[in-house]
Design a protein around this motif. Structure first.
Motif, PDB file in Angstrom:
ATOM      1  N   UNK A 144       0.833  -1.198   0.000  1.00  0.00           N
ATOM      2  CA  UNK A 144       0.000   0.000   0.000  1.00  0.00           C
ATOM      3  C   UNK A 144       0.870   1.251   0.000  1.00  0.00           C
ATOM      4  N   UNK A 145       1.897   1.262   0.871  1.00  0.00           N
ATOM      5  CA  UNK A 145       2.777   2.436   0.932  1.00  0.00           C
ATOM      6  C   UNK A 145       3.538   2.617  -0.381  1.00  0.00           C
ATOM      7  N   UNK A 146       4.046   1.507  -0.899  1.00  0.00           N
ATOM      8  CA  UNK A 146       4.787   1.576  -2.160  1.00  0.00           C
ATOM      9  C   UNK A 146       3.920   2.177  -3.258  1.00  0.00           C
ATOM     10  N   UNK A 147       2.696   1.696  -3.310  1.00  0.00           N
ATOM     11  CA  UNK A 147       1.794   2.164  -4.355  1.00  0.00           C
ATOM     12  C   UNK A 147       1.454   3.637  -4.157  1.00  0.00           C
ATOM     13  N   UNK A 148       1.274   3.997  -2.910  1.00  0.00           N
ATOM     14  CA  UNK A 148       0.935   5.378  -2.592  1.00  0.00           C
ATOM     15  C   UNK A 148       2.050   6.312  -3.067  1.00  0.00           C
ATOM     16  N   UNK A 149       3.290   5.901  -2.769  1.00  0.00           N
ATOM     17  CA  UNK A 149       4.421   6.729  -3.164  1.00  0.00           C
ATOM     18  C   UNK A 149       4.546   6.765  -4.688  1.00  0.00           C
ATOM     19  N   UNK A 150       4.352   5.601  -5.292  1.00  0.00           N
ATOM     20  CA  UNK A 150       4.436   5.525  -6.750  1.00  0.00           C
ATOM     21  C   UNK A 150       3.421   6.464  -7.408  1.00  0.00           C
ATOM     22  N   UNK A 151       2.200   6.433  -6.901  1.00  0.00           N
ATOM     23  CA  UNK A 151       1.145   7.248  -7.512  1.00  0.00           C
ATOM     24  C   UNK A 151       1.383   8.737  -7.275  1.00  0.00           C
ATOM     25  N   UNK A 152       1.869   9.066  -6.079  1.00  0.00           N
ATOM     26  CA  UNK A 152       1.943  10.474  -5.718  1.00  0.00           C
ATOM     27  C   UNK A 152       3.292  11.135  -5.954  1.00  0.00           C
ATOM     28  N   UNK A 153       4.360  10.330  -6.121  1.00  0.00           N
ATOM     29  CA  UNK A 153       5.676  10.960  -6.192  1.00  0.00           C
ATOM     30  C   UNK A 153       6.386  10.754  -7.535  1.00  0.00           C
ATOM     31  N   UNK A 154       5.843   9.941  -8.429  1.00  0.00           N
ATOM     32  CA  UNK A 154       6.560   9.721  -9.685  1.00  0.00           C
ATOM     33  C   UNK A 154       5.792  10.349 -10.851  1.00  0.00           C
ATOM     34  N   UNK A 155       6.503  10.512 -11.951  1.00  0.00           N
ATOM     35  CA  UNK A 155       5.866  11.085 -13.141  1.00  0.00           C
ATOM     36  C   UNK A 155       4.789  10.150 -13.681  1.00  0.00           C
ATOM     37  N   UNK A 156       5.117   8.860 -13.724  1.00  0.00           N
ATOM     38  CA  UNK A 156       4.122   7.888 -14.188  1.00  0.00           C
ATOM     39  C   UNK A 156       2.880   7.950 -13.306  1.00  0.00           C
ATOM     40  N   UNK A 157       3.145   8.036 -12.005  1.00  0.00           N
ATOM     41  CA  UNK A 157       2.035   8.130 -11.061  1.00  0.00           C
ATOM     42  C   UNK A 157       1.181   9.344 -11.353  1.00  0.00           C
ATOM     43  N   UNK A 158       1.852  10.423 -11.709  1.00  0.00           N
ATOM     44  CA  UNK A 158       1.120  11.647 -12.008  1.00  0.00           C
ATOM     45  C   UNK A 158       0.230  11.425 -13.233  1.00  0.00           C
ATOM     46  N   UNK A 159       0.789  10.716 -14.227  1.00  0.00           N
ATOM     47  CA  UNK A 159       0.009  10.429 -15.433  1.00  0.00           C
ATOM     48  C   UNK A 159      -1.228   9.604 -15.078  1.00  0.00           C
ATOM     49  N   UNK A 160      -1.040   8.648 -14.184  1.00  0.00           N
ATOM     50  CA  UNK A 160      -2.185   7.831 -13.777  1.00  0.00           C
ATOM     51  C   UNK A 160      -3.242   8.700 -13.108  1.00  0.00           C
ATOM     52  N   UNK A 161      -2.753   9.588 -12.221  1.00  0.00           N
ATOM     53  CA  UNK A 161      -3.719  10.448 -11.535  1.00  0.00           C
ATOM     54  C   UNK A 161      -4.449  11.347 -12.528  1.00  0.00           C
ATOM     55  N   UNK A 162      -3.688  11.847 -13.483  1.00  0.00           N
ATOM     56  CA  UNK A 162      -4.308  12.723 -14.479  1.00  0.00           C
ATOM     57  C   UNK A 162      -5.382  11.977 -15.258  1.00  0.00           C
ATOM     58  N   UNK A 163      -5.047  10.761 -15.662  1.00  0.00           N
ATOM     59  CA  UNK A 163      -6.016   9.971 -16.426  1.00  0.00           C
ATOM     60  C   UNK A 163      -7.247   9.656 -15.576  1.00  0.00           C
ATOM     61  N   UNK A 164      -7.036   9.496 -14.275  1.00  0.00           N
ATOM     62  CA  UNK A 164      -8.156   9.187 -13.388  1.00  0.00           C
ATOM     63  C   UNK A 164      -9.102  10.375 -13.291  1.00  0.00           C
ATOM     64  N   UNK A 165      -8.519  11.575 -13.288  1.00  0.00           N
ATOM     65  CA  UNK A 165      -9.375  12.749 -13.110  1.00  0.00           C
ATOM     66  C   UNK A 165     -10.129  13.054 -14.402  1.00  0.00           C
ATOM     67  N   UNK A 166      -9.438  13.070 -15.524  1.00  0.00           N
ATOM     68  CA  UNK A 166     -10.095  13.404 -16.788  1.00  0.00           C
ATOM     69  C   UNK A 166      -9.275  12.850 -17.939  1.00  0.00           C
ATOM     70  N   UNK A 167      -9.806  11.792 -18.537  1.00  0.00           N
ATOM     71  CA  UNK A 167      -9.028  11.147 -19.594  1.00  0.00           C
ATOM     72  C   UNK A 167      -8.807  12.077 -20.782  1.00  0.00           C
ATOM     73  N   UNK A 168      -9.844  12.835 -21.118  1.00  0.00           N
ATOM     74  CA  UNK A 168      -9.733  13.729 -22.268  1.00  0.00           C
ATOM     75  C   UNK A 168      -8.645  14.767 -22.049  1.00  0.00           C
TER      76      UNK A 168
END
Lengths: 362, 301, 377
Positions: free
Chosen positions: B161-185
């Protein structure tokens, strides 16, 4: 700048000529089809088909699921509420019938209205607090409800449900002294109920109530905005669907003669959900076709022995990929607008302005 | 008090497994708004592949406990990730622009297919991980022996859980995932390859599900082809309780569900345990319609 | 366009199946015997074992020239372990024209089909359905090769007393069978001087029973009576051992399955008691040994439970009856009720009473030894 939207919700909105209501088949052919369908038992008898009883039982099962799926269609297809717990209402109906028949000696048909009302009442009570939940949250809550029902039945709640054994020895229905016992009798009983259901829900769909639901499904905010009480309409849809599932419960109990909690589980609800979506959410023809496919296919696949469910699963995926909107999705309906709107036409003289309420792909 | 603490540890172990599976549900949902009903079957697949590696091929015997287990963890995760990826390509990608419910039915079909494929491949009989794959060490917690594997399951869940949290919130790829989650378009307009993001999510989620399957096998022993059904439903419930789409939510939901089950069994009734769990779920959702953790968009996956 | 494609696909599929189903041409007038079992679903392994055993026995008969010169054809129908599917399976077998049906495993599944077979005039010999009420309905064509739960409950209670246990915890799994057996056993506790310190139901399909076991442990029983099925029994044994708690456990015949030991591990299973009809290995008969050898040769493993063997017995009595009185279902039933005396079955001598129940005390006490073998006590 005041123009009335009342017309949109009145019962007298004329459907445009040749609008979205054209039939796939011309009327005579449809009637002929129905006539042929209802003479299937006779055809079976005349031809002496050896597997007649088997296919009649398959058709009976299809019919029963069709009634359930049509009732779910009101909730899921018309009102757009993700209900994956429809088997709960089915269970309430079946158990009410069984208990009234076994303990109090009521005849099956006299339990029918009580079973429906009990299921409707139950729906009204449980749906009240959850009706505002968003799609997927509603989905898991309805799964929760059907599981709670199953667990309560298994644990013999109130000491009347017979626990895991369920209830057995439920009577057959009797109509004017005629006992409905054989598969061919049930064929007529079940499919006549299907016909009634289709007619009634067709009428409902095109009533003020049906149009309000459609509007809510398309755009709840706008619906609320023009004064539709969305909560009330959604709750009504839930209750109507549940009442009908309760009726189906009565039929089921008297056909199987024995009911047990295992028959009303979450998977049963998933099956109904699948029928509605696969057939075409919101379309009665689609739901009927879906019932035939979902119940009929695994039977056709019996030749595959142990891999029949594997093939069935693959078939589901393939069908959805080819027809994501369902096999027979509802056509967009076009309404002729009432006069006040006409005057509002682009140049003030267009009397043919149309509003299309179509299903969005979202 | 002893009794309470024991039930607490019992609940946390169960919850750890739920949480691992729930993470997969939540990630996929976050990006695709899709309930991946076949996720439970990926869990089962993980358990079965683990069985083949650890029992049939005897990895721990061949390479020693630590390396053998490490190998198995990596292989199971990778193979289940491949399966998950294929699942996405075949059953979900063609439906990406269709009605959401179509994807739900496709997912259900895929779930039936996978479950029966596993039955045909490994048989309908229950198989079991041997009890001696991991050294039978117990740690005393509050005077009660706790098998090491139970502690391991809990730690792995928290660690992932911690690893994933850091991955999503601290890496560029994670940022891309978050962006896609908010608005794919919008994400597409920003130059993010949404297809790749989805593919990635469908690698991470199934890998975690497969890992959970392996852990469940090690922890309980017996595995069977329809075990994923119950676990899938429970984990999905956990993800919803926590607020679906929210990584911490999946963790909180999983552990809470585990605790509810053990405490329900301990203090009320074993037979009503699941009923109690679903009642609590309904009550939670009535008062917090989007789950326990706030669904702040920025923090949502 | 896609719809046309889809239609073409569906038609092709349906067409191929129809072809597939009708492909097998009927031989000249074979005797058709149905096997209804759970070939898919949770009890799939039981159903597949049942079918395998019956097929082996039928092949044996056919290679020896059939019954009175007529071949036997086995028709399999999947009941999915579910009453609704079973109704269709029963109608399918009726449509195929079977004279008798072997099966099925679960009591509630059998119950859903009893009326259909009775109305259709087909002999049904159930194999694993031990619920009492099945033979209390006066159905003349219904038999079973397995014993009833009331007998099992009596035997279970007797052994609890003989083994000297005083404080018992009763755990069932809220299935029809399991709760029935638990209730049959419990009502005898007063007679045998036993106190019940715990009674609850676990949830079948669950995997983690530590919370339940912790709760039972707090009640300090001398023995845990578990009346459920082997998957949960194995998990209970394994988790009980993980807790370092060595209370004895005793169970019913649904735990008579070698998978129990394999799932729990020898160490955890050692010392576990259960009552059951004797397993194939404990019958000194030649027939059982031969069947097991053929089975292993063909499927590389042994059938895991006694229920598959009882399916073999069900087939055996049907074949025996047909050999003597022909393939009229009424005559078969008549023969089984009145004339079949101590037929040499795989699980010992078989006779039926007027209700269709198997006569004689068949239950024995078994214990799992440290090597994981089931040892007759």
């Amino acid at each position: 700048m005041s123009f009335s939207f009342k017309g949109l919700l009145s019962d007298r909105v004329p459907l445009e000529e040749g609008g979205g209501k054209e039939r796939i088949l011309p009327l005579p052919l449809t009637i002929a089809g129905i006539a042929i369908f209802f003479s299937i038992p006779v055809i079976f008898k005349v031809t002496g088909l050896s597997s007649a009883m088997y296919w009649l039982e398959v058709l009976n099962t299809v019919g029963l699921y069709a009634i359930l799926a049509l009732s779910l269609n009101v909730i899921l297809g018309h009102a757009g509420m993700f209900n994956m717990g429809h088997a709960a209402f089915f269970a309430v109906g079946a158990y009410v019938t069984a208990i009234l028949n076994l303990t109090y000696g009521w005849s099956i048909l006299s339990t029918l209205p009580v079973a429906g009302l009990a299921a409707g009442l139950f729906a009204a009570i449980v749906a009240g607090p959850i009706i505002h939940l968003r799609g997927d949250y509603l989905l898991i809550v309805t799964i929760g409800i059907v599981e709670i029902i199953r667990i309560s039945l298994t644990n013999n709640i109130f000491g009347v449900t017979g626990g895991p054994n369920g209830l057995m020895g439920i009577a057959r229905p009797t109509i004017f002294g005629f006992k409905i016992a054989r598969p061919q009798h049930f064929f007529y009983l079940i499919w006549i109920v299907v016909a009634i259901t289709v007619t009634l829900f067709y009428w409902l769909e095109n009533s003020r109530f049906g149009r309000a639901l459609k509007f809510i499904k398309e755009d709840p905010v706008a619906a609320e905005g023009i004064g539709i009480n969305t909560t009330r309409y959604k709750l009504m849809a839930f209750v109507v669907g549940a009442i009908w599932a309760g009726f189906a419960g009565t039929l089921y109990a008297s056909r199987m003669r024995t009911i047990s909690p295992g028959s009303f589980n979450f998977e049963e609800s998933v099956l109904l959900f699948t029928i509605v979506i696969l057939g075409g959410s919101g379309s009665q023809k689609g739901v009927l076709l879906g019932s035939f496919l979902i119940i009929g296919l695994p039977e056709l696949f019996r030749g595959f022995q142990n891999s029949r469910l594997l093939v069935f699963g693959a078939a589901l995926v393939i069908m959805m990929i080819f027809r994501p909107q369902g096999l027979l999705p509802p056509k967009p309906q076009r309404y002729k607008l009432p006069p006040p709107w006409d005057k509002m036409g682009q140049n003030g003289n267009s009397s043919q302005a149309k509003v299309s309420l179509s299903k969005k792909d979202d | 008090m002893d009794f309470f603490i024991q039930q607490l540890t019992n609940g946390l172990t169960v919850g750890g497994i739920y949480a691992l599976i729930a993470l997969g549900y939540t990630m996929v949902y976050g990006v695709m708004k899709l309930i991946n009903f076949a996720h439970g079957e990926l869990f089962t697949l993980g358990a079965y592949i683990g069985f083949t590696l650890l029992v049939t091929f005897n990895f721990t015997g061949l390479f020693g406990t630590v390396i053998g287990l490490g190998f198995s963890v990596i292989l199971v995760s990778c193979l289940v990730a491949v399966a998950g990826h294929l699942l996405e390509r075949v059953a979900y990608r063609p439906l990406r622009h269709s009605d959401r419910l179509a994807a739900v039915v496709s997912a259900l079909g895929a779930s039936i297919f996978l479950q029966n494929a596993i039955m045909l491949k490994w048989g309908a009989q229950r198989l079991a991980y041997k009890p001696n794959i991991l050294p039978n060490v117990s740690v005393n917690i509050f005077g009660q022996p706790m098998p090491f594997i139970r502690i391991l399951v809990f730690l792995v869940a928290v660690f992932v859980m911690f690893g994933l949290y850091i991955f999503i919130n601290r890496t560029r790829t994670g940022m891309a995932i978050r962006a896609a989650a908010i608005d794919q378009g919008a994400a597409k307009l920003m130059g993010i390859d949404v297809s790749r993001v989805i593919a990635l999510v469908f690698i991470i989620g199934p890998a975690l599900g497969g890992l959970a399957g392996l852990m469940a096998g090690l922890l309980y022993g017996p595995i069977n082809f329809n075990m994923g059904q119950i676990y899938g439903l429970k984990a999905f419930t956990a993800a919803i309780i926590g607020g679906i789409g929210n990584i911490q939510g999946a963790m909180v939901g999983g552990l809470l569900l585990g605790l509810l089950e053990s405490m329900g069994a301990a203090y009320i009734s074993v037979a009503w345990k699941d009923g109690i769990t679903f009642m609590v779920l309904i009550v939670i959702l009535v008062f917090r319609p989007t789950g326990l953790l706030p669904e702040r968009v920025a923090e949502k996956l | 366009m896609r719809f046309t494609l889809f239609l073409a696909f569906t038609l092709a599929l349906v067409g191929s199946i129809t072809f597939f189903c009708t492909g097998a041409e009927a031989q000249d007038n074979p005797i058709k015997i149905g096997v209804m079992g759970p070939n898919t679903g949770s009890w799939a392994s039981e159903g597949q074992d049942m079918l395998n055993v019956v097929v082996i026995l039928a092949d044996e008969i056919n290679s020896a020239g059939g019954i009175n010169g007529r071949k036997v054809e086995i028709v399999s129908a999947d009941d999915g372990g579910d009453p609704k599917t079973a109704v269709l399976a029963a109608q399918q077998l009726y449509a195929e024209g079977v004279v008798a049906v072997v099966g099925t495993y679960g009591s509630n599944v059998t119950e859903a089909t009893q009326d259909i077979y009775d109305e259709a005039g087909i002999v049904q010999v159930a194999t694993g359905s031990t619920a009492i009420r099945l033979t209390e309905k006066g159905l003349t064509l219904f038999f079973r090769t397995c014993p009833r739960d009331d007998e099992q409950g009596r035997v279970l209670a007797r052994y609890v007393k003989e083994l000297g246990f005083k404080k018992v915890a009763v755990v069932h799994d809220n299935t029809s069978y399991s709760k029935g057996l638990a209730d049959e056993t419990r009502q005898l506790f007063a007679d045998i001087g036993v106190t019940e310190v715990f009674y609850d139901a676990i949830i079948p399909g669950d995997r983690d029973f530590t919370a339940t076991l912790t709760k039972i442990k707090a009640a300090e029983p001398d023995v845990i009576i578990f009346t459920g099925y082997y998957p949960e029994a194995a998990l209970l044994l394994r988790q009980k051992k993980d807790m370092n708690w060595d209370v004895p456990m005793i169970g019913g015949d649904a735990t008579n399955n070698l998978t129990l030991v394999q799932n729990a591990g020898e160490e955890a299973a050692a010392g576990y008691y259960f009552v059951s009809p004797p397993g194939p290995g404990d019958i000194k008969g030649e027939a059982a040994a031969k069947l097991l050898a053929t089975y292993q040769q063909k499927h590389e493993v042994y059938p895991t439970s006694v229920w598959a063997i009882l399916a073999g017995d069900a087939f055996g009595v049907i074949a025996e009856a047909i050999k003597n009185v022909g393939d009229n279902p009424e005559a078969i039933a008549q023969y089984l009720h009145n004339d079949l005396k101590d037929y040499n079955g795989l699980t010992g001598p078989i006779s039926f009473n007027e209700k269709g129940d198997r006569i004689g005390e068949v239950y024995r006490l078994y214990q799992v030894d440290p090597t994981g073998a089931f040892v007759l006590k």
